[in-house]
Motif scaffolding. Structure first.
Motif, PDB file in Angstrom:
ATOM      1  N   THR A  33       0.859  -1.184   0.000  1.00  9.68           N
ATOM      2  CA  THR A  33       0.000   0.000   0.000  1.00  9.68           C
ATOM      3  C   THR A  33       0.893   1.231   0.000  1.00  9.68           C
ATOM      4  OG1 THR A  33      -1.687  -1.187   1.263  1.00  9.68           O
ATOM      5  CG2 THR A  33      -1.805   1.227   1.277  1.00  9.68           C
ATOM      6  N   MET A  39       2.333   8.150   8.921  1.00  6.46           N
ATOM      7  CA  MET A  39       1.999   6.746   9.158  1.00  6.46           C
ATOM      8  C   MET A  39       2.584   6.289  10.490  1.00  6.46           C
ATOM      9  SD  MET A  39       2.600   4.778   5.523  1.00  6.46           S
ATOM     10  CE  MET A  39       1.818   3.240   5.990  1.00  6.46           C
ATOM     11  N   THR A  40       1.839   5.465  11.223  1.00  6.34           N
ATOM     12  CA  THR A  40       2.394   4.816  12.399  1.00  6.34           C
ATOM     13  C   THR A  40       3.219   3.612  11.957  1.00  6.34           C
ATOM     14  OG1 THR A  40       0.526   3.310  12.696  1.00  6.34           O
ATOM     15  CG2 THR A  40       0.365   5.497  13.742  1.00  6.34           C
ATOM     16  N   ARG A  42       2.802   0.610  12.983  1.00  5.04           N
ATOM     17  CA  ARG A  42       1.838  -0.468  12.733  1.00  5.04           C
ATOM     18  C   ARG A  42       1.232  -0.348  11.339  1.00  5.04           C
ATOM     19  NH1 ARG A  42      -2.357  -0.216  17.112  1.00  5.04           N
ATOM     20  NH2 ARG A  42      -0.438  -0.374  18.320  1.00  5.04           N
ATOM     21  N   GLN A  43       0.906   0.868  10.943  1.00  8.40           N
ATOM     22  CA  GLN A  43       0.350   1.088   9.602  1.00  8.40           C
ATOM     23  C   GLN A  43       1.386   0.792   8.527  1.00  8.40           C
ATOM     24  OE1 GLN A  43      -0.821   5.127  10.340  1.00  8.40           O
ATOM     25  NE2 GLN A  43      -2.967   4.606  10.703  1.00  8.40           N
ATOM     26  N   ALA A  46       1.571  -2.933   8.125  1.00  9.10           N
ATOM     27  CA  ALA A  46       0.381  -3.421   7.430  1.00  9.10           C
ATOM     28  C   ALA A  46       0.425  -3.088   5.948  1.00  9.10           C
ATOM     29  CB  ALA A  46      -0.872  -2.820   8.056  1.00  9.10           C
ATOM     30  N   ALA A  47       1.209  -2.065   5.572  1.00 10.33           N
ATOM     31  CA  ALA A  47       1.289  -1.649   4.172  1.00 10.33           C
ATOM     32  C   ALA A  47       2.352  -2.403   3.387  1.00 10.33           C
ATOM     33  CB  ALA A  47       1.585  -0.144   4.094  1.00 10.33           C
ATOM     34  N   ASP A 313       5.304  -0.687  19.442  1.00  9.20           N
ATOM     35  CA  ASP A 313       3.936  -0.506  18.933  1.00  9.20           C
ATOM     36  C   ASP A 313       3.107  -1.767  19.150  1.00  9.20           C
ATOM     37  OD1 ASP A 313       2.315   1.448  17.847  1.00  9.20           O
ATOM     38  OD2 ASP A 313       2.462   0.648  15.818  1.00  9.20           O
ATOM     39  N   LYS A 317      -0.146  -1.851  21.941  1.00  9.84           N
ATOM     40  CA  LYS A 317      -1.440  -1.717  21.248  1.00  9.84           C
ATOM     41  C   LYS A 317      -2.586  -2.193  22.112  1.00  9.84           C
ATOM     42  CE  LYS A 317      -1.396  -6.164  18.776  1.00  9.84           C
ATOM     43  NZ  LYS A 317      -1.302  -6.819  17.455  1.00  9.84           N
TER      44      LYS A 317
END
Length: 317
Positions: A33, A39-40, A42-43, A46-47, A313, A317
């Motif tokens: 992505t 962006m974190t 975690r993001q 995920a990307a 992170d 969470k």
């Protein structure tokens, strides 16, 4: 004999199939992505594309996070280069958070770490001093570390504990940047695994080979104790191509021989290039009967901060 020059092969009879019915290893569903400002971590994970390390890295982060939540050990075995590229503050923070539960170092690790504690700098330019026979001849480094090892042998403790306690006792100005000093303060076990003749303190007049052997073997036995509790935990090998992978394999066979259940755990190797011993003795062989091993190739000064950020992170969470 074929005619000369040879005739090009005729492809007109080649059998083909439809790409629509073929299994493919790569799909747009697995693509990354695009990144965006703010962006974190975690993001960002995920990307990542669902390929190779894009799958493995988040998997390792999750496994370390789960080990932490289950109060299982996370042992970091590391070469001295990790210290030399400035990562002590990040590792100390992970110890403070209880994420790293034990450290295993080679002999060079205590040298660079102690010099950081004493004077805030380390790593001489070997080419400048080797010709004069002055490489490794820093007086204070040899006297302080050999003195700590001798005292540790007399007290019946290991090199890691002896050096850490010595640094604290001397109240050196940069102890807050020392892995050994802060580990001693935080009561995080540190073991040191030495190959005689590899470290500069072995050439100093203050060296005592018997003390190194005694305190070093004590540390190996402590390391075996730590490995005996590794079920459900994690062992990370960072920047040690030979010595620590060999030590880890010997410790694992000792504890299994003694009847300890150490089958299901996670291992990972981080280094600039892939070497035989970490691949075999850390990633592959130990996890044949359970668990999983990972390889990550890259610069420590990039990979470890990324791992640390992802772990903080994951755990918060």
């Amino acid at each position: 004999m074929a005619p000369y020059p040879p005739l090009p092969l005729d492809f007109s009879g080649l059998h083909t199939y439809s790409v629509h019915g073929r299994h493919s290893k790569v799909s747009v569903d697995d693509f990354a992505t695009p990144v965006y400002p703010g962006m974190t971590v975690r993001q960002l994970l995920a990307a990542l594309p669902a390929q190779l390390a894009g799958i493995d890295f988040p998997d390792l982060v999750q496994r370390i996070g789960e080990a932490h939540r289950q109060r299982r050990p996370v042992i970091l075995g590391m070469g001295a280069h990790v210290i030399k590229v400035g990562l002590n503050p990040i590792l100390i923070d992970l110890m403070r958070r209880g994420i790293i539960t034990a450290l295993a170092l080679n002999g060079a690790g205590i040298i660079h770490d102690a010099e950081i504690a004493m004077v805030g700098r380390t790593s001489e330019e070997v080419a400048d001093v080797l010709g004069a026979g002055a490489f490794g001849a820093a007086k204070e480094t040899g006297e302080v570390l050999n003195g700590a090892i001798i005292a540790g042998a007399e007290q019946g403790i290991g090199i890691g504990q002896a050096v850490g306690e010595m640094l604290l006792a001397n109240r050196f100005p940069h102890n807050d940047m020392s892995l050994l000093a802060m580990a001693a303060q935080l009561e995080v076990p540190v073991t040191v695994h030495v190959a005689m003749g590899t470290d500069i303190i072995h050439i100093h007049p203050s060296v005592n080979g018997a003390a190194i052997g005694q305190a070093g073997h004590h540390d190996f036995r402590v390391f075996c104790r730590l490995v005996s509790e590794l079920e459900g935990g994690v062992y990370l090998n960072v920047g040690s191509a030979v010595l620590l992978p060999e030590v880890f394999l010997k410790a694992l066979t000792v504890v299994r021989n003694l009847g300890h259940q150490v089958k299901r755990f996670t291992t990972a190797n981080f280094d600039f290039i892939r070497h035989y011993r970490p691949a075999t003795n850390v990633v592959h062989r130990p996890t044949l009967e359970g668990g999983k091993g990972f390889h990550f190739t890259g610069h420590h000064e990039l990979m470890l901060p990324l791992l640390a950020a992802a772990l903080v992170d994951e755990i918060d969470k």
